[in-house]
Design an enzyme around this catalytic site. Structure first.
Site, mmCIF file in Angstrom:
data_model
loop_
_atom_site.group_PDB
_atom_site.id
_atom_site.type_symbol
_atom_site.label_atom_id
_atom_site.label_comp_id
_atom_site.label_asym_id
_atom_site.label_seq_id
_atom_site.Cartn_x
_atom_site.Cartn_y
_atom_site.Cartn_z
ATOM 1 N N LYS A 17 -2.185 -3.779 -3.025
ATOM 2 C CA LYS A 17 -2.157 -2.529 -3.494
ATOM 3 C C LYS A 17 -1.801 -1.619 -2.206
ATOM 4 O O LYS A 17 -1.688 -0.474 -2.435
ATOM 5 C CB LYS A 17 -3.595 -2.001 -3.815
ATOM 6 C CG LYS A 17 -4.212 -2.708 -5.269
ATOM 7 C CD LYS A 17 -3.294 -1.903 -6.278
ATOM 8 C CE LYS A 17 -4.031 -2.381 -7.533
ATOM 9 N NZ LYS A 17 -3.503 -1.679 -8.789
ATOM 10 N N TYR A 76 -8.367 -10.633 -5.372
ATOM 11 C CA TYR A 76 -9.376 -9.636 -5.544
ATOM 12 C C TYR A 76 -10.796 -9.904 -5.726
ATOM 13 O O TYR A 76 -11.561 -9.098 -5.733
ATOM 14 C CB TYR A 76 -8.957 -8.699 -6.734
ATOM 15 C CG TYR A 76 -9.214 -9.272 -8.017
ATOM 16 C CD1 TYR A 76 -8.893 -10.167 -8.744
ATOM 17 C CD2 TYR A 76 -10.275 -8.501 -8.765
ATOM 18 C CE1 TYR A 76 -9.019 -10.646 -10.041
ATOM 19 C CE2 TYR A 76 -10.783 -8.858 -10.087
ATOM 20 C CZ TYR A 76 -10.122 -9.882 -10.810
ATOM 21 O OH TYR A 76 -10.670 -10.291 -11.833
ATOM 22 N N GLU A 89 2.074 2.238 -11.053
ATOM 23 C CA GLU A 89 0.849 2.755 -11.861
ATOM 24 C C GLU A 89 1.040 4.106 -12.058
ATOM 25 O O GLU A 89 1.128 4.801 -10.932
ATOM 26 C CB GLU A 89 -0.404 2.321 -10.904
ATOM 27 C CG GLU A 89 -0.927 0.496 -11.029
ATOM 28 C CD GLU A 89 -2.137 0.465 -10.375
ATOM 29 O OE1 GLU A 89 -2.714 1.062 -9.608
ATOM 30 O OE2 GLU A 89 -2.678 -0.540 -11.005
ATOM 31 N N HIS A 144 -6.443 2.152 -19.920
ATOM 32 C CA HIS A 144 -6.018 1.438 -19.015
ATOM 33 C C HIS A 144 -7.325 0.214 -18.734
ATOM 34 O O HIS A 144 -6.787 -0.931 -18.685
ATOM 35 C CB HIS A 144 -5.964 2.167 -17.759
ATOM 36 C CG HIS A 144 -5.472 0.950 -16.472
ATOM 37 N ND1 HIS A 144 -4.189 0.160 -16.734
ATOM 38 C CD2 HIS A 144 -6.075 0.667 -15.417
ATOM 39 C CE1 HIS A 144 -4.008 -0.238 -15.457
ATOM 40 N NE2 HIS A 144 -5.052 -0.002 -14.883
HETATM 41 MN MN MN Z 1 -4.365 2.572 -8.584
#
Ligand code: MN
Length: 434
Positions: free
Chosen positions: A262, A253, A208, A142
């Site tokens: 998030k 970010y 995710e 990832h």
């Molecule tokens: Mn995550």
């Protein structure tokens, strides 16, 4: 202590269908609301939920040191605080009570009526009050995919990645159980090529594919947890969907990392499967090169778990398509290393804390754990069974994760975490000014 709850030969007097995630060898822990609106701690065999509070009141846990109200609570935090020895005594006792050969509860109709519930009579709740939530970034595939997309394929991993289980502190207030719908978040983004940001609904909502582990009270402030002891402080695991807004993430970010992209929602499967139940499914974890620093080098417990993971995407008015298949064993850093690293500076970890693995992507394109990777940032849309295409998640779509282990004829699973994406939140009409 013996793990006789894991005996693969044991059968239950409760009906378990062949492909059930919840045979008598599982014995997960959860919290549910009963048909009488009572909240209780319970377990599950097959499609039957079991009220542990009622079982305890009826004396079935006699001889195990438990407070009277340990299961009459709306979270598992206190039970988890009791520690591994108690979890094992309780799991072993449950295995005995529901063993096909044990008539004590089986033949007591009155008790069965009090203790057993069909799944459609109960409503699963969050299993723990999550004090703190941390999310790691521990899948090499990832991290490499994301680094290749947004930076340089030659230097996809940042210099720290192979030395540190990279992570960030998330927010527990927006963690919800499976079944709770989630609103598409609003936020700031900066469209490609634009100088100034705009405000509006996120256009790039993603999932995710993660798992999370739940800890017990582990240490005092200042006290690191040695990597070889870390697993003793892990109660169990759940499936974890860390919903993400990629366009908000990209703009916000720098330099401090994930924030509003998030923390609008993350979702967990409601049954915590204990590490004890997962023990038969140990498998090698990836070779670590370079060797980690000594505090991250495990003498034992350096193995992972072989847990198959699947992602289904279901549009509002048509059938589901399986869009990814991955496995927990691909994680580069183990849970023990994550917990050892988390506490090496003395950070305190409490009962009910939750640690996300980070997106679990495997080596092949079908095993990627996010739409970002599966569609390569929208360049390769996914074909759905109904002919539609998806680059990211649309309003009305339901995302479902499933997870299970199989070995020697025993299947232990997690059930599912499934949530529907709703349009952005509409403010309620204000009736205060009549
Ligand atoms: Mn995550």
């Amino acid at each position: 202590m013996s793990q006789n709850a894991n005996d693969p030969q044991r059968k239950s007097w409760i009906k378990v269908t062949e492909n059930s995630d919840f045979p008598i060898q599982n014995i997960p822990f959860g919290v549910f609301l009963t048909r009488d609106d009572v909240i209780t701690i319970g377990t599950r065999i097959g499609d039957t939920a079991i009220d542990l509070g009622a079982l305890h009141q009826l004396g079935y846990f006699d001889g195990i040191p438990l407070t009277d109200d340990i299961f009459l609570q709306d979270t598992l935090n206190d039970f988890i605080s009791d520690g591994k020895k108690t979890w094992r005594l309780v799991r072993n006792r449950i295995a005995e009570i529901f063993d096909a050969k044990n008539p004590k509860l089986r033949d007591n109709e009155d008790h069965c009526r009090i203790v057993l519930f069909d799944l459609d009579e109960i409503e699963m709740q969050l299993p723990v009050q999550i004090g703190d939530y941390t999310d790691f970034y521990s899948s090499k595939e990832h991290a490499t995919n994301v680094g290749s997309m947004f930076r340089d394929p030659e230097h996809a991993l940042l210099p720290n990645w192979l030395h540190i289980p990279v992570g960030y502190h998330g927010r527990s207030s927006s963690i919800v159980p499976s079944g709770i719908p989630i609103h598409r978040p609003m936020g700031q983004t900066r469209p490609a090529g634009a100088e100034e940001p705009i405000f509006g609904p996120s256009k790039l909502v993603d999932f995710e594919l993660e798992m999370a582990f739940i800890t017990t009270d582990a240490n005092q402030l200042g006290e690191p947890i040695p990597v070889d002891e870390a697993e003793d402080y892990i109660f169990g695991m759940v499936l974890f969907n860390d919903w993400s807004a990629r366009d908000i993430q990209k703009w916000e970010y720098v330099p401090l990392g994930p924030f509003l992209a998030k923390n609008f929602a993350s979702a967990v499967s409601p049954w915590i499967v204990t590490l004890d139940a997962l023990e038969p499914f140990r498998t090698e974890s990836p070779t670590q090169d370079p060797e980690p620093l000594p505090y991250l080098k495990a003498k034992k417990n350096n193995k992972s778990f072989d847990i198959n993971l699947e992602v289904e995407l279901k549009p509002a008015h048509s059938e589901a398509t399986t869009i990814a298949k991955s496995n927990f064993k691909y994680m580069y850093w183990t849970m023990a290393q994550q917990l050892a690293h988390h506490t090496i500076n003395g950070c305190k970890v409490n009962s009910g804390d939750m640690m996300g693995s980070g997106t679990i992507s495997g080596p092949s394109p079908e095993s990627y754990g996010s739409m970002l990777e599966l569609t390569w940032n929208g360049q390769k849309p996914i074909k759905m069974k109904d002919g539609a295409e998806r680059k990211f998640i649309q309003d009305g779509d339901t995302v479902t994760f499933k997870g299970y282990c199989t070995k020697n004829g025993v299947r232990i699973g997690f059930g599912e975490v499934s949530n529907t994406l709703l349009p952005p939140f509409q403010p309620k009409k204000n009736n205060n000014h009549k």
